[in-house]
Design a protein around this motif. Sequence first.
Motif, PDB file in Angstrom:
ATOM      1  N   PHE A  13      36.017  89.038   3.224  1.00 36.60           N
ATOM      2  CA  PHE A  13      35.430  88.354   4.357  1.00 36.60           C
ATOM      3  C   PHE A  13      36.513  88.035   5.391  1.00 36.60           C
ATOM      4  CE2 PHE A  13      33.250  86.927   0.466  1.00 36.60           C
ATOM      5  CZ  PHE A  13      31.979  87.442   0.693  1.00 36.60           C
ATOM      6  N   PRO A  14      36.179  88.094   6.669  1.00 33.41           N
ATOM      7  CA  PRO A  14      37.102  87.498   7.651  1.00 33.41           C
ATOM      8  C   PRO A  14      37.206  85.998   7.387  1.00 33.41           C
ATOM      9  CG  PRO A  14      35.000  87.997   8.672  1.00 33.41           C
ATOM     10  CD  PRO A  14      34.958  88.610   7.302  1.00 33.41           C
ATOM     11  N   ALA A  15      38.299  85.403   7.768  1.00 36.37           N
ATOM     12  CA  ALA A  15      38.534  83.998   7.425  1.00 36.37           C
ATOM     13  C   ALA A  15      38.957  83.209   8.645  1.00 36.37           C
ATOM     14  CB  ALA A  15      39.607  83.877   6.326  1.00 36.37           C
ATOM     15  N   LEU A  69      41.515  87.375  10.996  1.00 38.42           N
ATOM     16  CA  LEU A  69      41.646  85.938  10.807  1.00 38.42           C
ATOM     17  C   LEU A  69      41.462  85.225  12.134  1.00 38.42           C
ATOM     18  CD1 LEU A  69      44.828  85.918   8.522  1.00 38.42           C
ATOM     19  CD2 LEU A  69      42.451  85.907   7.795  1.00 38.42           C
ATOM     20  N   LEU A  70      40.903  84.015  12.075  1.00 40.31           N
ATOM     21  CA  LEU A  70      40.739  83.148  13.234  1.00 40.31           C
ATOM     22  C   LEU A  70      41.406  81.807  12.951  1.00 40.31           C
ATOM     23  CD1 LEU A  70      38.532  85.281  13.964  1.00 40.31           C
ATOM     24  CD2 LEU A  70      37.177  83.401  14.894  1.00 40.31           C
ATOM     25  N   GLY A  79      47.451  89.181  11.557  1.00 39.84           N
ATOM     26  CA  GLY A  79      46.020  89.210  11.331  1.00 39.84           C
ATOM     27  C   GLY A  79      45.199  88.280  12.175  1.00 39.84           C
ATOM     28  N   VAL A  80      45.806  87.393  12.960  1.00 33.97           N
ATOM     29  CA  VAL A  80      45.052  86.413  13.744  1.00 33.97           C
ATOM     30  C   VAL A  80      44.528  87.078  15.015  1.00 33.97           C
ATOM     31  CG1 VAL A  80      45.167  84.225  14.979  1.00 33.97           C
ATOM     32  CG2 VAL A  80      46.409  84.508  12.822  1.00 33.97           C
ATOM     33  N   LYS A  81      43.206  87.026  15.173  1.00 34.00           N
ATOM     34  CA  LYS A  81      42.564  87.709  16.298  1.00 34.00           C
ATOM     35  C   LYS A  81      42.148  86.774  17.420  1.00 34.00           C
ATOM     36  CE  LYS A  81      42.655  91.650  14.100  1.00 34.00           C
ATOM     37  NZ  LYS A  81      43.604  92.698  14.497  1.00 34.00           N
TER      38      LYS A  81
END
Length: 802
Positions: free
Chosen positions: A481-483, A579-580, A601-603
Motif C-alpha cells: 500500500f502507499p503510505a 509515500l506522503l 519515495g515521498v511524492k
Amino acid sequence: MGQTLGISFLLLLGLFFLGLSVGAVAYKFGRLVCARLGSIPIRRMVIGRGPVLVRRRVGDIQVELRLVPTGIVVTCAESASMPKQSAVALHFLSGVLGNVLVIGLIVWLHLVGAVPTILRNDIGMPLIIPQVGILILAQLICIASSVAEPFVYAGSRQIKTYREGTTRPPISTRSLGIVRISYHIARHQRLNDRGSHRKVWAALQRELARGDLTPEEEMYALDWLISDGLTPAPTFADPLLRQKLDEWSEQALRLGPKVRTLIASRGSVLVELGRYQEGKALLRTVVFAKGAPLMDSLLTRIFLARAEHALGNAAAARRLMVEARTIARSGVRGPAPTAWMGRIQREAREMRSRRRRIRWRFGRRSLKAHSKLSLPRLRFLAMDQAARSARSRWSRAMVMFSAAMAGLVIGFFLILGLVPEPNQSTVATRAAAPPDNNPPPDPQLNEQVVKVPVTVTLQGGTLHKGEFVLTTFKPNGPGPFPAVVVSHGRVGSQKERAAYGRAEFGRSWMYYYWTLRGFAVLAPTRIGYGVSGADIDPEYAPGSCNAFDFAPLASAVTAHIRATIEYAATQAWIDKDNLLLAGGSAGGFGSIVAAGERLPGVKALVNFAGGAGGSPQSHPEQPCSPQDVELQLVKAARRGAIPSIWFYAENDRFWGAKLPRAWHAAYVEAGGTAEFHMLPPLPEDGHEIIGSGYEHWRPRLDHFLTSMGFALRKLPGAPRPTGFAPLGQAPPVPALFARCLERYDVFLKWDVPRAFALSPTGDCAYAAGELDVMAKSLKRCEERAKQACKLYAVNDEVVWVP
C-alpha cells in the motif's frame, strides 16, 4: 571651535582603547619575535577576536586571522627540554620591550607632527600632552598586565596542577575561554541542576573546539570533562559523551605526559572501559608518588583496587581499599570525606562478598556496568574545601545533607551496577516514559505498535540515540500500500508532553480518510512525548519569544520522519516508492521542512495548520518569531520542493489568517510548490482543522490526491455502480417511507465510509463513519423491516438493482 565635555570624554575613551589594542598587539608581537630568537617553540598565534577569517600554517605555527583585530594571542608548545633561562627571561621581558618601543614611537610621531591631534580645548587649541598621556597610560597598563599575567596564570588554582613536569616556560596568559569555562563551572556548582550541567558540558566542548585555550587550560577542561563524565549523573546521562572519555583522556595525556593527575585520569578511564591491564600499568606509576594531592591518592587507589580485583588479585585490591580508607579518614573534615568513607565501605563490602565460586559475575561487561554507576565527582568536589569550611553552620549542614543524599544515590546505582548493563542509548528515553494509556491496538483496524530507532540532535549539538513508538494501520489485504507519515503537533510543558500518551489517529478521521483511499498510516510519537519518553526535549526552541530558533523543532520532526521512512522500506506491505507526508500544527511545519530534504519515495505533502511558536492563551493569533518560521520554510523550498497542499482556517487562534498567507507566499516565491486553501471560520478554534474542518478539506484533498494519481479505494465487497439514479437525488423507489427521505438527506451529509440500504416494502437504514458500514446498514434495515434488504448506495455511488 572647541569640543564639548561629552565629546572630549568619548574621544578620550576611544584613544584609551586604541592604545590598549596597539599595546596588546605590540607586547604579543614582541613575545613572538623573542620566542623565535630564543628557540622557544610556538604552537599557535591568533590575531584578533571573533570568527576565524583565515587559518593557515606558517612553518610549525598555526596562524589565525579573526574578524576583530583587538590583539594577538601567542601559545607556546612543548619542547624536548626546558628552554634556557636566558631565553625565558628574554621572552618574559619581550612584551615590556614591545610596549616601550610603542611609547617611543608615540612620542616621536607627536613631536614631528605625523599624527593629528584629536583632543582640543574649549577654544579649539590642540591638547597634545593629554593625548600622548592617555596613549602612554594604555601602554603602561599593558606593561603591568604583561608582567603580572604569567605569575597569576601559573599560580591559579585551575592551572597550577597541570604545569607539573612541563617544558613550556611560565610565560602564558589566561585566555577568555577559561574565563567563560570558570563561569559555567561555578554556575553549575551553585545551581547543580540538569540545565546548568548540560550547559557546562556544551560550554567546555565548545571552547575546546574553538582552540583558543592554552595547553594548561585545555588540560583543565579535558580533566573536568573526564572526571565528570566518569559519573553518569541521573540528571544528565549521554552515552555519546561518555564514549569520548577514551579520546579526551588520551588527548589530555598527550598535552601533559608528566602530569600525575592526567596519568591517573587516563588510567581510571581505561579501568572504566574495561581495559584493566592498561589502566593498572598507568595507575601503579602514580599511586605511591610522594606529595600527591589527597584526592589523587584516594581515587588512584580506588580505581587500582578495581583493576586488581577484576584481574583476580583480591588481596591487593583489599589492601588498596584499606589504604584508601586511611587516606579518607586523615583528610579534612567535611561532606567530601563522608562521601568517600561511604563509597570505600561499599566497595570493600562488595569485594569481600565475592567468593571464587561466583567470580564469573565480575566479567568485563558486568564490571563495566558496575563502574559506570558508582564513581562520585570527588576530585572537583575537593577543590573548594577551604571555601566550604568558612561557610555558615546552616550552609555546612546543607552541604552535608547533599553529600549524604549523593551517597544514597550512588549506593542505589551501585546496586543497579550488578544488573547486566542495559542499552544505554535508550535509557534516557525510557526513564520518564509513562504507561501507554491508549486503548490496546485494534486488530480490526490492522493496528500495530512498534519501536523504531532514531538519532536526534540535542541542545549544544550533541547526538542522542533512542527509540520512538510508531503506530501503524493498513487497509485489509496483503498490499503493498502507499503510505502516509502523519506527524503530530507540539505541546510545550514537560507535564503535558509526559501525559501525551501515543499518537495514533486510529479512531479519528485521519485513519478513515487515508485507509479508505488505500493508504497505510504511519504515526510516530516523537521522542519527548508520552510513551517515547518525555525526559528530554530535542524540539526546544532557545531564545526569547521574538528571537526563537525553530530549527531544532524542524530537525527533530525530520529525524523521526526519516526514521519512519527507513522502517517503511523494510516492510513488504508498504509501497516505499509512493509515500506522503502529513502533519498538523508543528507536525505540519516540520513535514514541510522534511519534504525539502528530498526523502526517498515521498511524492507529496499535506499541511494542516502548520506553524510554530503559537500560544492562544497568552497571545492569540500572535505567535513567537513568525519570521523564523518563514525562514525555515524558505530554506526548505530552496533545498527542494514537492507538490503540497496547505489547509488553514480564518479563526486559527495560533496563527490567525494573515501569517499563513505570508508563509505560503514566501514559500512559493522561494521555489516551493503549494496549493493554498483558507477555510471559513470553524467552531471554537480553527486550529483544530483536522477534526472540525473535515467536511471542508476532504473534497479539496480528494481532488489533490486524484491529480497525483491516487484514486479513491472501493470498500471491499462493494457492489458495482449501476447508475440507477444520481447520488444527490432522493431514491426513486416505489412506496418509500417519508422518514427514509429524511434519513437519506442525513446520509448524504455523512462522509465516507457510508452505506444506505432499502427494503422491498419501503423501509431503510444507513451506517457511516464506522467499520463494516455495508453489513451494519443491511442489518439495521432488516431489523426494522423484518425482511431482507439490499444496498442502495455505497460511499459516493448508487448500486441499487431494482
